[in-house]
Design a protein around this motif. Structure first.
Motif, mmCIF file in Angstrom:
data_model
loop_
_atom_site.group_PDB
_atom_site.id
_atom_site.type_symbol
_atom_site.label_atom_id
_atom_site.label_comp_id
_atom_site.label_asym_id
_atom_site.label_seq_id
_atom_site.Cartn_x
_atom_site.Cartn_y
_atom_site.Cartn_z
ATOM 1 N N ARG A 1 -4.832 3.873 -9.013
ATOM 2 C CA ARG A 1 -5.023 4.639 -7.491
ATOM 3 C C ARG A 1 -3.599 4.618 -7.162
ATOM 4 O O ARG A 1 -2.955 5.470 -6.637
ATOM 5 C CB ARG A 1 -5.979 4.025 -6.898
ATOM 6 C CG ARG A 1 -7.522 4.287 -6.936
ATOM 7 C CD ARG A 1 -8.234 4.043 -5.898
ATOM 8 N NE ARG A 1 -8.174 2.783 -5.619
ATOM 9 C CZ ARG A 1 -8.900 1.550 -5.907
ATOM 10 N NH1 ARG A 1 -9.643 1.664 -6.927
ATOM 11 N NH2 ARG A 1 -8.600 0.355 -5.458
ATOM 12 N N GLN B 1 -1.218 7.688 -6.252
ATOM 13 C CA GLN B 1 -0.863 7.908 -4.671
ATOM 14 C C GLN B 1 0.430 8.176 -4.617
ATOM 15 O O GLN B 1 0.905 8.759 -3.483
ATOM 16 C CB GLN B 1 -1.378 6.783 -4.151
ATOM 17 C CG GLN B 1 -2.870 6.766 -3.880
ATOM 18 C CD GLN B 1 -3.333 5.361 -2.858
ATOM 19 O OE1 GLN B 1 -2.600 4.360 -3.113
ATOM 20 N NE2 GLN B 1 -4.553 5.332 -2.469
ATOM 21 N N PHE C 1 -2.234 13.813 5.903
ATOM 22 C CA PHE C 1 -2.803 12.579 5.792
ATOM 23 C C PHE C 1 -4.519 12.637 6.182
ATOM 24 O O PHE C 1 -5.162 12.245 5.416
ATOM 25 C CB PHE C 1 -2.262 11.640 6.929
ATOM 26 C CG PHE C 1 -2.860 10.299 6.855
ATOM 27 C CD1 PHE C 1 -2.863 9.257 5.667
ATOM 28 C CD2 PHE C 1 -3.895 9.783 7.804
ATOM 29 C CE1 PHE C 1 -3.193 8.119 5.663
ATOM 30 C CE2 PHE C 1 -4.523 8.777 7.736
ATOM 31 C CZ PHE C 1 -4.250 7.706 6.646
ATOM 32 N N ARG D 1 -7.715 13.065 0.661
ATOM 33 C CA ARG D 1 -8.485 11.944 0.573
ATOM 34 C C ARG D 1 -7.622 10.847 -0.372
ATOM 35 O O ARG D 1 -8.214 9.865 -0.830
ATOM 36 C CB ARG D 1 -9.928 12.345 -0.345
ATOM 37 C CG ARG D 1 -10.708 12.728 0.755
ATOM 38 C CD ARG D 1 -12.169 12.810 0.152
ATOM 39 N NE ARG D 1 -13.062 13.431 1.170
ATOM 40 C CZ ARG D 1 -14.363 13.235 1.127
ATOM 41 N NH1 ARG D 1 -14.860 12.656 0.198
ATOM 42 N NH2 ARG D 1 -15.228 13.860 1.927
ATOM 43 N N LYS D 2 -6.496 11.133 -0.651
ATOM 44 C CA LYS D 2 -5.552 10.119 -1.470
ATOM 45 C C LYS D 2 -5.357 8.948 -0.909
ATOM 46 O O LYS D 2 -5.373 7.825 -1.691
ATOM 47 C CB LYS D 2 -4.275 10.744 -1.849
ATOM 48 C CG LYS D 2 -3.458 10.085 -2.998
ATOM 49 C CD LYS D 2 -2.181 10.871 -3.409
ATOM 50 C CE LYS D 2 -2.689 12.051 -4.466
ATOM 51 N NZ LYS D 2 -1.488 12.748 -4.881
ATOM 52 N N PHE D 3 -5.329 8.661 0.233
ATOM 53 C CA PHE D 3 -5.211 7.393 1.099
ATOM 54 C C PHE D 3 -6.256 6.790 1.715
ATOM 55 O O PHE D 3 -6.210 5.900 2.236
ATOM 56 C CB PHE D 3 -3.942 7.637 1.924
ATOM 57 C CG PHE D 3 -2.535 8.193 1.395
ATOM 58 C CD1 PHE D 3 -1.844 7.382 0.337
ATOM 59 C CD2 PHE D 3 -2.092 9.538 1.509
ATOM 60 C CE1 PHE D 3 -0.676 7.842 -0.060
ATOM 61 C CE2 PHE D 3 -1.233 9.942 1.291
ATOM 62 C CZ PHE D 3 -0.172 9.013 0.163
ATOM 63 N N HIS D 4 -7.492 7.707 1.726
ATOM 64 C CA HIS D 4 -8.541 7.214 2.207
ATOM 65 C C HIS D 4 -9.738 8.030 1.704
ATOM 66 O O HIS D 4 -9.641 9.355 1.586
ATOM 67 C CB HIS D 4 -8.632 7.374 3.926
ATOM 68 C CG HIS D 4 -8.076 8.837 4.270
ATOM 69 N ND1 HIS D 4 -8.778 9.908 4.112
ATOM 70 C CD2 HIS D 4 -6.980 8.964 4.756
ATOM 71 C CE1 HIS D 4 -8.235 10.768 4.747
ATOM 72 N NE2 HIS D 4 -6.836 10.576 5.081
ATOM 73 N N SER D 5 -10.680 7.367 1.437
ATOM 74 C CA SER D 5 -11.988 8.095 0.817
ATOM 75 C C SER D 5 -12.924 8.400 1.683
ATOM 76 O O SER D 5 -13.781 9.140 1.312
ATOM 77 C CB SER D 5 -12.611 7.230 -0.155
ATOM 78 O OG SER D 5 -12.996 5.867 0.419
ATOM 79 N N SER D 6 -13.082 8.399 2.965
ATOM 80 C CA SER D 6 -14.129 8.344 3.739
ATOM 81 C C SER D 6 -14.215 9.938 4.586
ATOM 82 O O SER D 6 -15.127 10.361 5.058
ATOM 83 C CB SER D 6 -14.145 7.373 4.996
ATOM 84 O OG SER D 6 -12.904 7.533 5.696
ATOM 85 N N VAL E 1 0.111 4.145 1.318
ATOM 86 C CA VAL E 1 0.129 4.694 2.517
ATOM 87 C C VAL E 1 1.163 4.375 3.700
ATOM 88 O O VAL E 1 1.695 4.988 4.190
ATOM 89 C CB VAL E 1 -1.592 4.432 3.073
ATOM 90 C CG1 VAL E 1 -1.550 2.944 3.579
ATOM 91 C CG2 VAL E 1 -1.508 5.379 4.344
ATOM 92 N N GLU F 1 -9.281 13.182 -3.736
ATOM 93 C CA GLU F 1 -9.282 11.896 -4.016
ATOM 94 C C GLU F 1 -8.668 11.524 -5.313
ATOM 95 O O GLU F 1 -8.448 12.243 -6.049
ATOM 96 C CB GLU F 1 -10.541 11.230 -3.736
ATOM 97 C CG GLU F 1 -11.685 11.830 -4.779
ATOM 98 C CD GLU F 1 -12.257 13.272 -4.185
ATOM 99 O OE1 GLU F 1 -12.616 13.908 -5.265
ATOM 100 O OE2 GLU F 1 -12.097 13.645 -3.095
ATOM 101 N N PRO G 1 0.832 -1.324 -0.052
ATOM 102 C CA PRO G 1 -0.090 -0.124 -0.015
ATOM 103 C C PRO G 1 0.900 1.369 0.068
ATOM 104 O O PRO G 1 2.046 1.258 0.730
ATOM 105 C CB PRO G 1 -0.720 -0.008 1.239
ATOM 106 C CG PRO G 1 -0.637 -1.692 1.751
ATOM 107 C CD PRO G 1 0.658 -2.083 1.072
#
Length: 539
Positions: A192, A196, A168, A172-177, A86, A184, A84
């Motif tokens: 993706r 990233q 971080f 939203r690049k490492f999480h979309s929530s 991240v 994003e 990943p």
């Protein structure tokens, strides 16, 4: 444009176990084994003066952080398609900068030691003790180099960690929530991952890499420009600073220049940083190893020279000129132009004997003191020997007859004598108070500690925690602010074990250390200087 792991949207999400992947795995294993062997070699010999002064624990801590990153990068070609982004983000944002910061703190120790050694050229003659702590600035100045470095590093890393965490959370690049809309990434898994691996989110990591490599390192280079030492430390420091300059620029070029994509296929962008890490490891571990071997060779050469000289003296019974012969003296100018005598002989060996060293210490130690402090970083040894010599000459003169001593003077002498000896202990021997400790065996150290440590604690306080007496040199030198000291007198009882021979064992131990370490280096430099002067005169 490239990505952190040298992948693109068409790369399959699987382990790459081709010839290149196997090469990196084998190379990483071999270099790790070699590096570990070198670190073990140095750690076993950490009591040697040329290693003790370098502060191996801090250097090894930095190498551990950086080599962990190096391993992750070397193996990233193999597992990068599955890792990943991240994880790489946090490694680049926190782990690697922390290792670099630790390393430069260790690297700057060279300047601290060089600056601290200058005090042995202008030594005070009064016993001093710390007074009240004062303000924050006074407290900061009183801290030792290690503590100040750690505070600065932790402060910088706290800022770096905060910036990394903010980036971080915002992106939203490492999480979309959660995060700011518009940051994003979309597409397939590999698309993706490619997105990233680039972007403004990596700027905090770039900033700190550029700071350490292009601001702090040049500052170290500027400060070290006029320093010349005999231990290879200046070379090591400069080489480490230079070897890190290319890393961040080449990483950016590999990421953002399309022409680098063919290279990134086999040599991923972070490996440009890994190259600098490997160079840092080479200069930090293997340059000292070379110096250790050179030191051993020089020591053996000195001992062999002494053995030959003594054998010739016994075998020929005067066939060679005596070390005390006036006709065999070569006059060496002192630091202030005063001439001094260092004995030599036609055999070329007597100048490396203990008699020649003692003659120099007795007649004119200033040139040797200057060399040991400014070039060998062992000024405490010569300063200790001259202090003990002056102490003995003052309170136990060999020419003074007992009948010449008055009863009143005999009663006052022990306390004044003990106070002078206590100053020597505090300045050169105490594990709690000495800025630069002389290198004594555990037995000699404990014997002196039993006599003086209680009195030293009464006079100077207990500011530092006492280390293990068996390893009194594990700590690094510290320095007291001269403005925060005052003259004191000891009012306690003089220990019963205190006498004129209290420093004899320590004195002989340090003389042998100087004879086999500093003295031959001093002789070689003076010979080179005399030869160069003679050639210049002939021209």
């Amino acid at each position: 444009m490239g990505t952190e792991f040298g992948i693109n949207k068409d790369t399959k999400p699987e382990l790459r176990l081709g010839a290149v992947g196997i090469f990196y795995i084998v190379f990483a294993a071999l270099w790790t084994a070699v590096l570990l062997a070198g670190m073990i070699f140095l750690w076993i010999r950490r009591e040697m003066p040329i290693l003790r002064i370098r502060g191996l624990p801090l250097s090894f801590a930095a190498i551990t952080f950086m080599h962990t990153y190096w391993l992750a990068v070397q193996l990233a070609y193999w597992y990068g398609a599955l890792m990943p982004e991240v994880a790489e983000f946090w490694i680049m944002g926190v782990w690697f900068p922390f290792g670099i910061a630790l390393f430069h703190a260790s690297n700057s120790r060279f300047l601290y030691v060089a600056d601290g050694q200058r005090k042995f050229l202008q030594r005070s003659e009064t016993l001093s003790a710390p007074v009240s702590q004062g303000g924050l600035l006074a407290r900061w100045r009183k801290m030792d180099h290690n503590r100040r470095s750690l505070i600065l590093i932790l402060s910088c890393m706290g800022l770096q960690l905060a910036l990394t965490a903010i980036v971080f959370l915002v992106s939203r690049k490492f999480h979309s929530s959660f995060g700011v809309s518009g940051t994003e990434v979309h597409g397939s898994f590999m698309e993706r991952k490619v997105a990233q691996g680039r972007g403004w989110e990596w700027f905090p990591s770039i900033f700190w890499q550029m700071f350490w490599a292009w601001i702090f390192a040049p500052y170290i280079l500027f400060r070290a420009r006029k320093l010349r030492d005999t231990q290879g430390w200046r070379l090591q420091t400069i080489a480490c600073c230079i070897s890190n300059l290319h890393a961040a620029p080449m990483w950016l070029i590999a990421l953002y220049v399309p022409a680098m994509e063919p290279v990134n296929t086999y040599f991923i962008p972070p490996q440009w940083i890994a190259v600098s890490v490997m160079l840092l490891e080479i200069f930090t571990v293997f340059v000292p190893i070379i110096e250790v071997w050179k030191h051993k060779a020089l020591t053996q050469e000195t001992l062999n020279s002494i053995a030959r000289w003594e054998s010739q003296k016994k075998g020929f019974n005067g066939g060679n000129k005596s070390i005390n012969s006036d006709s065999t003296r070569s006059s060496w100018g002192g630091r202030h132009g005063r001439s001094s005598s260092v004995h030599t002989s036609t055999s070329g060996g007597s100048i490396l004997t203990m008699e020649a060293l003692e003659h120099t210490l007795s007649k004119n130690p200033e040139p040797l003191q200057q060399f040991s402090a400014l070039r060998d970083f062992s000024g405490e040894n010569i300063a200790f020997l001259t202090s003990v010599k002056e102490w003995k000459a003052t309170y136990f003169p060999t020419t003074t007859k007992d009948t010449e001593k008055e009863d009143g003077a005999a009663k006052v002498l022990p306390r004044e004598c003990f106070e002078s000896a206590l100053k020597i202990y505090v300045e050169f021997i105490s594990a709690t108070h000495a800025d630069f400790q002389i290198n004594l065996s555990s037995t000699d150290f404990k014997a002196l500690q039993t006599i003086f440590e209680q009195a030293a604690s009464d006079i100077c306080g207990r500011e530092r925690s006492s280390p293990d007496p068996c390893t009194p040199f594990a700590d690094i030198p510290h320095r007291n602010d001269s403005e925060s000291t005052l003259d004191v007198r000891y009012g306690g009882d003089v220990p019963a074990d205190f006498d004129e021979h209290v420093f004899d064992d320590a004195e002989m131990s340090i003389k042998y250390l100087v004879l086999t370490n500093t003295w031959p280096k001093f002789i070689k430099e003076r010979r080179s200087f005399d030869l160069a002067s003679a050639e210049a005169g002939n021209n």
